[in-house]
Design a protein around this motif. Structure first.
Motif, PDB file in Angstrom:
ATOM      1  N   PRO A   1      -1.785   3.964  -9.248  1.00 37.48           N
ATOM      2  CA  PRO A   1      -0.610   3.346  -8.917  1.00 37.48           C
ATOM      3  C   PRO A   1       0.150   4.256  -7.780  1.00 37.48           C
ATOM      4  CG  PRO A   1      -0.905   3.626 -11.311  1.00 37.48           C
ATOM      5  CD  PRO A   1      -2.035   4.308 -10.562  1.00 37.48           C
TER       6      PRO A   1
ATOM      7  N   THR B   1       3.363   5.730  -5.724  1.00 33.85           N
ATOM      8  CA  THR B   1       4.661   6.070  -5.963  1.00 33.85           C
ATOM      9  C   THR B   1       5.236   6.580  -4.593  1.00 33.85           C
ATOM     10  OG1 THR B   1       4.432   6.630  -8.082  1.00 33.85           O
ATOM     11  CG2 THR B   1       6.473   7.240  -7.084  1.00 33.85           C
TER      12      THR B   1
ATOM     13  N   ASP C   1       0.131  -1.814  -7.468  1.00 33.86           N
ATOM     14  CA  ASP C   1       1.182  -1.382  -8.311  1.00 33.86           C
ATOM     15  C   ASP C   1       2.015  -0.172  -7.457  1.00 33.86           C
ATOM     16  OD1 ASP C   1       2.768  -0.479 -10.460  1.00 33.86           O
ATOM     17  OD2 ASP C   1       1.314   0.392 -11.359  1.00 33.86           O
ATOM     18  N   VAL C   2       3.199  -0.742  -6.908  1.00 35.99           N
ATOM     19  CA  VAL C   2       3.791   0.185  -6.082  1.00 35.99           C
ATOM     20  C   VAL C   2       5.301   0.345  -6.596  1.00 35.99           C
ATOM     21  CG1 VAL C   2       4.706   0.658  -3.792  1.00 35.99           C
ATOM     22  CG2 VAL C   2       2.586  -0.479  -4.015  1.00 35.99           C
ATOM     23  N   THR C   3       5.744   1.615  -6.681  1.00 35.20           N
ATOM     24  CA  THR C   3       7.116   2.096  -7.225  1.00 35.20           C
ATOM     25  C   THR C   3       7.666   2.607  -5.936  1.00 35.20           C
ATOM     26  OG1 THR C   3       6.311   2.309  -9.365  1.00 35.20           O
ATOM     27  CG2 THR C   3       8.569   3.378  -8.722  1.00 35.20           C
ATOM     28  N   TRP C   4       9.068   2.350  -5.461  1.00 32.72           N
ATOM     29  CA  TRP C   4       9.477   3.177  -4.460  1.00 32.72           C
ATOM     30  C   TRP C   4      10.639   3.976  -5.166  1.00 32.72           C
ATOM     31  CZ3 TRP C   4       8.788   2.849   0.912  1.00 32.72           C
ATOM     32  CH2 TRP C   4       7.793   1.697   1.140  1.00 32.72           C
ATOM     33  N   GLU C   5      10.592   5.479  -4.900  1.00 35.69           N
ATOM     34  CA  GLU C   5      11.760   6.147  -5.661  1.00 35.69           C
ATOM     35  C   GLU C   5      12.938   5.829  -5.155  1.00 35.69           C
ATOM     36  OE1 GLU C   5      10.500  10.199  -5.173  1.00 35.69           O
ATOM     37  OE2 GLU C   5       8.906   9.888  -6.809  1.00 35.69           O
TER      38      GLU C   5
END
Length: 175
Positions: free
Chosen positions: A87, A89, A154-158
């Motif tokens: 994943p 981030t 599955d990408v999360t941008w803080e």
């Protein structure tokens, strides 16, 4: 002992120790009888969890340095491949066109370095990694490029995902 000779011995010893035991080194392949090697290092992107780049470059041996006479410089050739290893981030990264440097290693005593620069391609939602040499003068066109597309991962941008820019005319926007 002459002070210049003493300084040269200390410099050679320091460079030798600096080359030993790189904890990011994945492997090294000998390419000739003089001891020249191609080294491969794993580079985790410091601002993006889940992306690892593998960078290979040429290391000159002591015998090659002795025979060629150019003691303090390695060639600029390199190869780069980056991939998602889990994943992703995305931390605080630059979205400017010039990107930001994530790795630097000296390839000469003073003037030349091997660098990896990350550029975010917002039109195609991808991370572009460029390995290149940088010199004070006579820059080199020797480079290597790798792209990690973010679509479908599955990408999360803080800090929240940047707004996509329209594709440049002639480019392909992958959806």
């Amino acid at each position: 002992m002459h002070p210049i000779a003493r300084l040269a011995i200390v410099a050679v010893a320091a460079f030798s120790l600096a080359a030993c035991g790189n904890r990011n080194e994945v492997g090294s392949v000998g390419v000739d009888w003089t001891g020249n090697d191609i080294s491969i290092e794993a580079l985790a992107d410091p601002d993006i969890d889940g992306v690892v780049c593998h960078l290979s470059f040429f290391n000159r041996s002591f015998i090659d340095r002795l025979s060629q006479g150019n003691w303090f410089e390695d060639p600029s050739y390199s190869a780069l491949d980056c991939s998602a290893v889990g994943p992703i981030t995305v931390g605080d990264i630059s979205t400017r066109g010039a990107g930001e440097e994530i790795f630097r290693e000296g390839r000469s005593l003073i003037w030349k370095s091997l660098r990896v620069t990350r550029i975010y391609d917002s039109a195609n939602n991808a991370l572009v990694y460029l390995a290149h040499a940088r010199q004070i003068q006579q820059g080199s066109g020797k480079m290597s490029l790798s792209v990690v597309p973010l679509n479908g991962l599955d990408v999360t941008w803080e800090n929240g995902a940047p707004t996509p820019e329209p594709a440049v005319e002639g480019s392909v926007l992958v959806q």
